[in-house]
Design a protein around this motif. Structure first.
Motif, PDB file in Angstrom:
ATOM      1  N   ASP A 155       0.830  -1.212   0.000  1.00 56.95           N
ATOM      2  CA  ASP A 155       0.000   0.000   0.000  1.00 56.95           C
ATOM      3  C   ASP A 155       0.863   1.260   0.000  1.00 56.95           C
ATOM      4  OD1 ASP A 155      -2.329  -1.432  -0.067  1.00 56.95           O
ATOM      5  OD2 ASP A 155      -2.776  -1.220   2.079  1.00 56.95           O
ATOM      6  N   ARG A 158       2.049   1.770  -3.475  1.00 58.34           N
ATOM      7  CA  ARG A 158       0.970   2.294  -4.325  1.00 58.34           C
ATOM      8  C   ARG A 158       0.808   3.798  -4.111  1.00 58.34           C
ATOM      9  NH1 ARG A 158      -2.156  -2.767  -3.007  1.00 58.34           N
ATOM     10  NH2 ARG A 158      -2.035  -4.058  -4.900  1.00 58.34           N
ATOM     11  N   ARG A 162       1.577   6.658  -6.944  1.00 56.34           N
ATOM     12  CA  ARG A 162       0.513   7.601  -7.304  1.00 56.34           C
ATOM     13  C   ARG A 162       0.984   9.049  -7.134  1.00 56.34           C
ATOM     14  NH1 ARG A 162      -2.768   6.021  -3.874  1.00 56.34           N
ATOM     15  NH2 ARG A 162      -3.996   4.577  -5.149  1.00 56.34           N
ATOM     16  N   VAL A 168      -0.605   3.299 -10.868  1.00 61.95           N
ATOM     17  CA  VAL A 168      -0.766   2.461  -9.685  1.00 61.95           C
ATOM     18  C   VAL A 168      -1.086   1.016 -10.065  1.00 61.95           C
ATOM     19  CG1 VAL A 168      -2.089   2.137  -7.557  1.00 61.95           C
ATOM     20  CG2 VAL A 168      -1.481   4.433  -8.296  1.00 61.95           C
ATOM     21  N   VAL A 171       1.718  -1.582 -10.023  1.00 62.89           N
ATOM     22  CA  VAL A 171       2.286  -2.084  -8.766  1.00 62.89           C
ATOM     23  C   VAL A 171       1.742  -3.484  -8.513  1.00 62.89           C
ATOM     24  CG1 VAL A 171       2.489  -1.747  -6.276  1.00 62.89           C
ATOM     25  CG2 VAL A 171       2.461   0.238  -7.799  1.00 62.89           C
TER      26      VAL A 171
END
Length: 263
Positions: A155, A158, A162, A168, A171
């Protein structure tokens, strides 16, 4: 990243007198980075995870201060990558034995806080499983902290991709836009842009993961890539490195604070 700074943080570059002096001055925290030697698609070198772990360790040590970096444990648990040539994998019990020996050696010399992280997500479950036994192997006044939350790690990538203007959806967690970009920062000569290929896109389901652990990564990605390296850049790499280093530092500091409160 290059080594050999005047203000040394790398344990193996120091003399025993320099290490003893650092400990006497209150430098009692040490980072142990874990890596892997495994395939990373057709475009990255096998040692990518070890390079990544080492770079993160440097950032952690320099940000925290009074912290040294132990030699990276270069090879990890990578059995699901063994169908690809060059991959070397340790058994979980072998990696644990090495970590025990690292921790007990460092504790004997006077290090009081040992921080363990891995540049290879495949080491996370092994590290989680061994942590309690590592703590039992050292004196009670030595604190061992480890990071193994793969969801937070991905996360964080990501979010970083971004914010840096990247895609994204590229990923995936292995030889993807995040790992390829950060290697453009750490070791740009190891990146082969002419060999970029899209791998498995979209999240891996529980069934996919079970298949991968049982039959190897080729069962979900023929080229060994999960995600895509296309769109990788130096800027995305810097963002990913900075974000994960910050995640590790905050997690270690939070866990250390919680541990102190329990005493």
């Amino acid at each position: 990243m290059t080594r050999g700074y005047p203000d040394q943080i790398y344990l193996e570059q120091m003399s025993h007198e320099e290490v003893a002096a650092a400990l006497a001055d209150g430098c009692t925290t040490v980072v142990i980075p874990l890596g892997a030697v495994e395939q990373h698609g057709p475009h990255l070198s096998l040692g990518m995870d070890a390079d990544h772990a080492d770079a993160l360790a440097e950032r952690i040590a320099r940000s925290r201060g009074n912290t040294l970096v132990a030699p990276t444990i270069t090879v990890g648990c990578s059995s699901h990558h063994l169908p690809f040539a060059g991959t070397i994998s340790l058994r979980p019990e072998t990696l644990e034995a090495i970590c025990v020996d690292y921790c007990t050696s460092l504790a004997r010399h006077g290090f009081k806080r040992i921080l363990i992280h891995s540049g290879h997500i495949g080491n996370f479950p092994v590290l989680k499983d061994m942590l309690g036994r590592l703590r039992e192997a050292v004196p009670s006044d030595v604190e061992i902290l480890a990071f193994f939350d793969s969801t937070k790690w991905i996360d964080t990538w990501r979010d970083a991709v971004r914010e840096a203007g990247g895609d994204v959806s590229a990923v995936g967690g292995h030889a993807d836009i995040a790992e390829t970009s950060l290697m453009m920062v750490i070791r740009p000569d190891s990146v082969r842009p002419d060999r970029f290929e899209v791998g498995h896109l979209g999240g891996l389901s529980e069934a996919d993961l079970e298949l991968m652990w049982k039959n190897g990564i080729r069962s979900v990605s023929q080229n060994g890539v999960i995600g895509s390296p296309i769109g990788s850049s130096y800027a995305i790499g810097e963002a990913c490195l900075a974000a994960v280093a910050e995640l590790l530092i905050k997690t270690f500091d939070s866990e250390a604070g919680a541990a102190s409160a329990r005493r």
